[in-house]
Write a protein that holds these residues in place. Sequence first.
Motif, mmCIF file in Angstrom:
data_model
loop_
_atom_site.group_PDB
_atom_site.id
_atom_site.type_symbol
_atom_site.label_atom_id
_atom_site.label_comp_id
_atom_site.label_asym_id
_atom_site.label_seq_id
_atom_site.Cartn_x
_atom_site.Cartn_y
_atom_site.Cartn_z
ATOM 1 N N VAL A 135 3.001 68.385 -65.363
ATOM 2 C CA VAL A 135 4.205 67.548 -65.376
ATOM 3 C C VAL A 135 4.313 66.763 -64.071
ATOM 4 O O VAL A 135 4.632 65.569 -64.074
ATOM 5 C CB VAL A 135 5.460 68.416 -65.597
ATOM 6 C CG1 VAL A 135 6.725 67.600 -65.348
ATOM 7 C CG2 VAL A 135 5.475 68.979 -67.012
ATOM 8 N N SER A 143 4.105 62.671 -63.639
ATOM 9 C CA SER A 143 5.206 61.968 -62.986
ATOM 10 C C SER A 143 4.675 61.014 -61.926
ATOM 11 O O SER A 143 5.089 59.851 -61.840
ATOM 12 C CB SER A 143 6.183 62.967 -62.347
ATOM 13 O OG SER A 143 6.721 63.850 -63.303
ATOM 14 N N ASN A 192 4.636 58.217 -69.486
ATOM 15 C CA ASN A 192 5.608 58.760 -70.430
ATOM 16 C C ASN A 192 5.011 59.994 -71.084
ATOM 17 O O ASN A 192 3.786 60.107 -71.232
ATOM 18 C CB ASN A 192 5.955 57.741 -71.515
ATOM 19 C CG ASN A 192 6.776 56.592 -70.967
ATOM 20 O OD1 ASN A 192 7.397 56.703 -69.916
ATOM 21 N ND2 ASN A 192 6.776 55.476 -71.681
ATOM 22 N N TYR A 217 9.901 70.788 -76.651
ATOM 23 C CA TYR A 217 10.864 71.380 -75.732
ATOM 24 C C TYR A 217 11.718 72.418 -76.447
ATOM 25 O O TYR A 217 12.183 72.188 -77.571
ATOM 26 C CB TYR A 217 11.756 70.286 -75.146
ATOM 27 C CG TYR A 217 12.657 70.756 -74.020
ATOM 28 C CD1 TYR A 217 12.138 71.004 -72.758
ATOM 29 C CD2 TYR A 217 14.022 70.936 -74.232
ATOM 30 C CE1 TYR A 217 12.960 71.427 -71.723
ATOM 31 C CE2 TYR A 217 14.847 71.356 -73.201
ATOM 32 C CZ TYR A 217 14.310 71.597 -71.941
ATOM 33 O OH TYR A 217 15.129 72.012 -70.925
ATOM 34 N N ARG A 228 10.466 59.882 -69.786
ATOM 35 C CA ARG A 228 9.784 59.283 -68.631
ATOM 36 C C ARG A 228 10.167 60.102 -67.399
ATOM 37 O O ARG A 228 11.277 59.992 -66.890
ATOM 38 C CB ARG A 228 10.198 57.826 -68.450
ATOM 39 C CG ARG A 228 9.425 57.121 -67.339
ATOM 40 C CD ARG A 228 9.620 55.629 -67.418
ATOM 41 N NE ARG A 228 8.744 54.944 -66.476
ATOM 42 C CZ ARG A 228 8.558 53.630 -66.444
ATOM 43 N NH1 ARG A 228 9.194 52.870 -67.320
ATOM 44 N NH2 ARG A 228 7.755 53.084 -65.561
ATOM 45 N N PRO A 229 9.276 60.954 -66.909
ATOM 46 C CA PRO A 229 9.613 61.869 -65.808
ATOM 47 C C PRO A 229 9.915 61.124 -64.511
ATOM 48 O O PRO A 229 9.326 60.076 -64.222
ATOM 49 C CB PRO A 229 8.349 62.718 -65.662
ATOM 50 C CG PRO A 229 7.602 62.549 -66.942
ATOM 51 C CD PRO A 229 7.913 61.173 -67.409
ATOM 52 N N ILE A 239 9.941 66.549 -60.056
ATOM 53 C CA ILE A 239 10.376 67.940 -60.257
ATOM 54 C C ILE A 239 11.004 68.458 -58.970
ATOM 55 O O ILE A 239 10.644 68.023 -57.871
ATOM 56 C CB ILE A 239 9.205 68.855 -60.666
ATOM 57 C CG1 ILE A 239 8.116 68.870 -59.591
ATOM 58 C CG2 ILE A 239 8.634 68.431 -62.018
ATOM 59 C CD1 ILE A 239 7.017 69.877 -59.845
ATOM 60 N N LEU A 275 13.215 69.183 -64.169
ATOM 61 C CA LEU A 275 12.608 67.874 -64.359
ATOM 62 C C LEU A 275 13.674 66.868 -64.807
ATOM 63 O O LEU A 275 14.078 66.877 -65.973
ATOM 64 C CB LEU A 275 11.499 67.949 -65.416
ATOM 65 C CG LEU A 275 10.951 66.605 -65.929
ATOM 66 C CD1 LEU A 275 10.122 65.927 -64.845
ATOM 67 C CD2 LEU A 275 10.120 66.814 -67.190
ATOM 68 N N ALA A 320 14.481 63.330 -66.147
ATOM 69 C CA ALA A 320 13.648 62.360 -66.853
ATOM 70 C C ALA A 320 14.518 61.461 -67.734
ATOM 71 O O ALA A 320 15.577 61.880 -68.214
ATOM 72 C CB ALA A 320 12.596 63.066 -67.712
ATOM 73 N N ASP A 371 15.367 60.026 -71.067
ATOM 74 C CA ASP A 371 15.168 60.389 -72.464
ATOM 75 C C ASP A 371 15.325 59.132 -73.315
ATOM 76 O O ASP A 371 16.410 58.544 -73.380
ATOM 77 C CB ASP A 371 16.194 61.450 -72.874
ATOM 78 C CG ASP A 371 15.938 61.999 -74.268
ATOM 79 O OD1 ASP A 371 15.917 61.201 -75.220
ATOM 80 O OD2 ASP A 371 15.781 63.224 -74.402
ATOM 81 N N TYR A 417 15.806 68.613 -67.481
ATOM 82 C CA TYR A 417 15.067 69.563 -68.303
ATOM 83 C C TYR A 417 14.547 70.710 -67.440
ATOM 84 O O TYR A 417 14.203 70.518 -66.273
ATOM 85 C CB TYR A 417 13.879 68.879 -68.992
ATOM 86 C CG TYR A 417 14.275 67.795 -69.952
ATOM 87 C CD1 TYR A 417 14.601 68.091 -71.270
ATOM 88 C CD2 TYR A 417 14.324 66.458 -69.535
ATOM 89 C CE1 TYR A 417 14.966 67.093 -72.154
ATOM 90 C CE2 TYR A 417 14.687 65.457 -70.416
ATOM 91 C CZ TYR A 417 15.016 65.779 -71.720
ATOM 92 O OH TYR A 417 15.389 64.790 -72.584
ATOM 93 N N VAL A 473 11.509 72.981 -66.638
ATOM 94 C CA VAL A 473 10.066 72.853 -66.834
ATOM 95 C C VAL A 473 9.506 74.030 -67.621
ATOM 96 O O VAL A 473 8.580 73.871 -68.421
ATOM 97 C CB VAL A 473 9.350 72.709 -65.474
ATOM 98 C CG1 VAL A 473 7.832 72.606 -65.671
ATOM 99 C CG2 VAL A 473 9.856 71.483 -64.735
#
Length: 313
Positions: free
Chosen positions: A143, A147, A152, A157, A169-170, A173, A182, A184, A186, A195, A197
């Motif tokens: 991840v 990033s 993307n 999840y 799109r991260p 972290i 994370l 990101a 959406d 989110y 991880v």
Amino acid sequence: MSKAKRLLDILMFVTAKRKFTAQEIAGEFHISIRTVHRYMLDLCDMGLPIYAEQGRNGGYTVLTSRLLPPILFTEEEAVSIFFAFQSLSYYRNIPFDAEMNSVAHKLYSSLQREAKIKVDKMRSYIAFWNPKRTIDAPLLKDVLEHSIENRNLHIQYESKLGLTIKHIRPIGIYAHDGLWYLPAYDYGKQKILLYRVDRILRILSTEENEDSFMNLEEWFKSKEVKNPIRLHVQLTTEGVRQCSSVPSFDGFVVTQEDGTGYIDMIIDKGEIGFITPLFCRLGIDGRVLEPKELIDGLRVKAEEILTMYQDEN
């Protein structure tokens, strides 16, 4: 010339050249072929990845040239770096855990005997305590790399609602309280969400982006407050200690002369659900004065816990 100085000179030479023969080294540094082979073994023991190929057209190849030149640390600097790594030991996953263990081992091995004794003693007197997490986040490094590469992700999840497919799109972290998060964008919700991880079960596919996007540092500095609401909390000394380590409260925890303190800041109303568990864990060490929505949420949580432990008889 001392052996250490000659090894350093040879190290700089071979990392720049990448492919070389023993004869080249012997001619460059005016040493015997046998000495060259012995020095190559010494460099391998120091961690330089060298591949030796036998035969008439053989020689040596440095498998990577991305090596830093030697850096001289004072004893106190080396000890401080060593213990900085120890502060992350309660995280089950770290993006570069193998590399950090290697660096810590090299630092410790390079210390003089007196410094090693000091480090061993300090281990008994200093600790970076945090709750030890047993939750695994096997995709953490992937991840992070995606990033950095501005990709993307389509991910599987696991949320409270079950398994879902997310197109995100991260941004980056960050670690907090033993867990990795994370933030990101959406694409489905058309907004930035947070989110866990460890709840990313699979990376299904990736896609490159030609345009740039904000990184984690920029996100921390420019989080937009759409629905501003006042957060006012009185803190005990323990409450001050715990809240001071929360990134979103950075700079907003005020400590008073007696060690107690308070938080008085503007947050987005949408963050209430995220910070409610935090103040649940604080218990009596944090008394929320505002907002009412957070107080109501804490009361609901407290009633749920009380109901669970009520005697049915």
